[in-house]
Design a protein around this motif. Structure first.
Motif, PDB file in Angstrom:
ATOM      1  N   GLU A  94     -25.789 103.688  62.266  1.00 15.96           N
ATOM      2  CA  GLU A  94     -26.946 104.591  62.270  1.00 15.96           C
ATOM      3  C   GLU A  94     -26.475 106.037  62.427  1.00 15.96           C
ATOM      4  O   GLU A  94     -26.966 106.948  61.756  1.00 15.96           O
ATOM      5  CB  GLU A  94     -27.899 104.206  63.411  1.00 15.96           C
ATOM      6  CG  GLU A  94     -29.245 104.913  63.360  1.00 15.96           C
ATOM      7  CD  GLU A  94     -29.345 106.103  64.286  1.00 15.96           C
ATOM      8  OE1 GLU A  94     -30.292 106.864  64.147  1.00 15.96           O
ATOM      9  OE2 GLU A  94     -28.462 106.290  65.152  1.00 15.96           O
ATOM     10  N   ALA A  95     -25.472 106.225  63.294  1.00 12.86           N
ATOM     11  CA  ALA A  95     -24.965 107.575  63.543  1.00 12.86           C
ATOM     12  C   ALA A  95     -24.252 108.139  62.311  1.00 12.86           C
ATOM     13  O   ALA A  95     -24.358 109.329  62.010  1.00 12.86           O
ATOM     14  CB  ALA A  95     -24.027 107.564  64.738  1.00 12.86           C
ATOM     15  N   GLN A  96     -23.526 107.297  61.590  1.00  7.92           N
ATOM     16  CA  GLN A  96     -22.816 107.772  60.398  1.00  7.92           C
ATOM     17  C   GLN A  96     -23.779 108.412  59.410  1.00  7.92           C
ATOM     18  O   GLN A  96     -23.541 109.507  58.916  1.00  7.92           O
ATOM     19  CB  GLN A  96     -22.089 106.596  59.721  1.00  7.92           C
ATOM     20  CG  GLN A  96     -20.854 106.132  60.446  1.00  7.92           C
ATOM     21  CD  GLN A  96     -20.307 104.838  59.868  1.00  7.92           C
ATOM     22  OE1 GLN A  96     -20.985 104.139  59.128  1.00  7.92           O
ATOM     23  NE2 GLN A  96     -19.073 104.507  60.221  1.00  7.92           N
ATOM     24  N   PHE A  97     -24.887 107.743  59.126  1.00  5.53           N
ATOM     25  CA  PHE A  97     -25.840 108.272  58.154  1.00  5.53           C
ATOM     26  C   PHE A  97     -26.609 109.468  58.727  1.00  5.53           C
ATOM     27  O   PHE A  97     -26.858 110.463  58.039  1.00  5.53           O
ATOM     28  CB  PHE A  97     -26.804 107.178  57.699  1.00  5.53           C
ATOM     29  CG  PHE A  97     -27.751 107.638  56.631  1.00  5.53           C
ATOM     30  CD1 PHE A  97     -27.277 108.203  55.457  1.00  5.53           C
ATOM     31  CD2 PHE A  97     -29.123 107.536  56.799  1.00  5.53           C
ATOM     32  CE1 PHE A  97     -28.145 108.642  54.468  1.00  5.53           C
ATOM     33  CE2 PHE A  97     -29.993 107.976  55.815  1.00  5.53           C
ATOM     34  CZ  PHE A  97     -29.505 108.524  54.649  1.00  5.53           C
ATOM     35  N   ARG A  98     -26.961 109.380  60.009  1.00  4.64           N
ATOM     36  CA  ARG A  98     -27.723 110.470  60.626  1.00  4.64           C
ATOM     37  C   ARG A  98     -26.923 111.778  60.592  1.00  4.64           C
ATOM     38  O   ARG A  98     -27.437 112.828  60.201  1.00  4.64           O
ATOM     39  CB  ARG A  98     -28.063 110.090  62.077  1.00  4.64           C
ATOM     40  CG  ARG A  98     -28.857 111.131  62.835  1.00  4.64           C
ATOM     41  CD  ARG A  98     -29.566 110.501  64.019  1.00  4.64           C
ATOM     42  NE  ARG A  98     -28.718 109.606  64.768  1.00  4.64           N
ATOM     43  CZ  ARG A  98     -27.991 109.944  65.838  1.00  4.64           C
ATOM     44  NH1 ARG A  98     -28.031 111.179  66.276  1.00  4.64           N
ATOM     45  NH2 ARG A  98     -27.254 109.067  66.478  1.00  4.64           N
TER      46      ARG A  98
END
Lengths: 71, 384
Positions: free
Chosen positions: A43-47
């Motif tokens: 989730e953090a990678q895309f955010r």
């Protein structure tokens, strides 16, 4: 708000000088998943990719990685 | 991974110097005990641009559908390997340039619904764990119709003898190639390259049995074609130097069974851009298996020294790109995580809104500022 960066430096010095010693067997809470810096990696990678492509700033949590045409 | 199904005492003993992840991706000083795999779908959707901000009336903007796969596996006794793959499908329109009719405020001319692109990114990280830390090597390859990027990164961390402090560092370099798609709008180049080099150092410190703090500084140097190939009259310097100063704090509240996350980043570069970012999240446990995490983020940036809504033909550099204007942004959302045995499911949603008056820096307000929604659903499995 500019002073935030100076407060950050001051906090750094205060914290390094003022921590209580926590023994290895007292670190169970610190090992909990919700205490990690980034509990959900995908989730953090895309955010972070979205923020970096819509704002002029990026980085700050590690070395910059590869790029994309989005920015 | 279930959060509370491990013996806390054993966990503490086996992870004594432990944790203190150096940054996103790294997590502990021991290899993962079991192989973990995850899949995830996300959607990013920008709000339509309003008719009052665009010539030709309101129109749709950009959207991205993303599928991700991740695997993290132990290898031998002291190694791990992580594989990350992402597929993106992008479509829609974006601001082409800003124009003005006498007596009216500047408006955006959109590119038309001409953007159609796909991107595939493959990233592999191998990590070695030693007594007082770990070190990783990462290779990333990204390919889309008009852009290719190859990157390599190294990182390492070392714990102090008492395990109270972790010193971390990372370096990376990327080699990017741009080949703009021809046909929809005139492009600023037919083919170009850019290189990105970056370094980061950080310190993480145990504050108490329930609190952690970290500090980090980074420097990034970009060189090459930094102009947006699709934006009319866009002319940017071929060099950019960026600095960040960041800090984070984690605190666990036993009575509430919840963890507070606070992060702050200061950014500055030699294009005269400064920014401040504050992230706050509250990880609320419900029982053993469910976590609900509301979060809020505030961002503000100054404009680049060569930003202007209307082109100055005499100026050496010029950009009317809203991303280089002064603005402020609030985003807020919620994440839900629920464990079911070896499975876990994650849901999240975020709303991001911008406004020229929400920032702390003065400057021209771009008519192209973007608001968006982001949604995601993920599924993870641990082979135990």
């Amino acid at each position: 708000m500019i002073t935030l960066k100076y407060l950050t430096g001051l906090l750094f010095v205060v914290v390094l000088c003022g921590c209580e010693t926590v023994q290895p067997w007292e670190r169970g809470i610190l090992a909990k998943e919700e205490m990690q810096w980034q509990p959900n990696v995908m989730e953090a990678q895309f955010r972070y990719q979205v923020y970096a492509s819509k704002e002029a700033s990026s980085g700050g949590t590690g070395a910059a990685g590869g790029g994309c045409g989005c920015n | 991974m279930a959060r509370d199904d491990r013996n806390p005492t054993l966990l503490a003993l086996t992870s004594s110097a432990l944790l203190l992840p150096i940054y996103q991706g790294a997590s502990a000083d021991a290899p993962p005990e079991f192989t973990e795999v995850g899949v995830r779908y996300s959607r990013y959707k920008e709000d339509d641009i309003l008719g009052r901000n665009a010539f030709g009336g309101g129109s749709e903007r950009y959207k991205i559908d993303v599928a991700q796969f991740r695997m993290l596996a132990p290898v031998a006794d002291d190694w791990s390997f992580a594989l990350d793959v992402a597929w993106e499908d992008m479509s829609g329109a974006s601001p082409w340039f800003v124009g003005e009719v006498a007596g009216q405020s500047p408006k955006v001319i959109m590119s038309g619904a001409s953007i159609e692109d796909t991107r595939t990114e493959v990233s592999g990280t191998t990590r070695y764990y030693y007594d007082r830390g770990n070190a990783g090597l990462n290779l990333t390859y990204s390919d889309e119709d008009d852009y290719e990027s190859k990157a390599i990164a190294l990182d390492g961390s070392l714990n102090s003898e008492d395990g109270m402090t972790t010193y971390s560092a990372a370096i990376s370099t990327a080699d990017d190639h741009i080949d703009p798609t021809q046909g929809s709008v005139p492009t600023n180049t037919l083919s170009a390259t850019k290189d990105v080099s970056s370094a980061w150092v950080g310190v993480t410190r145990i504050v108490s049995q329930r609190a952690l703090v970290r500090f980090g500084v980074s420097y990034t140097y970009r060189e090459g074609f930094l102009t947006d190939p699709y934006k009319f009259k866009d002319r940017r310097p071929d060099e950019r130097k960026e600095w960040t100063l960041g800090t984070g704090y984690r605190h666990f509240f036993e009575e509430q069974n919840a963890a507070l996350h606070i992060d702050y980043r200061y950014f500055s570069d030699d294009w005269d851009i400064e920014s401040h970012t504050v992230d706050v999240a509250w990880y609320q446990n419900f029982g053993q298996d469910t976590v609900v995490t509301p979060f809020i983020r505030y961002y503000t940036q100054s404009e680049a020294e060569f930003f202007s809504n209307l082109a100055d033909e005499e100026a050496r550099y010029f950009a009317d790109d809203y991303r280089l204007s002064a603005f402020g942004a609030f985003s807020y959302g919620v994440r839900l995580s629920h464990d079911l045995g070896n499975w876990s499911v994650n849901l999240d949603a975020e709303r991001y809104r911008t406004d020229g008056s929400w920032g702390v820096y003065n400057g021209e307000v771009s008519p192209g500022l973007v608001d968006f929604w982001r949604y995601g659903v993920g599924l993870n499995y641990v082979f135990r």
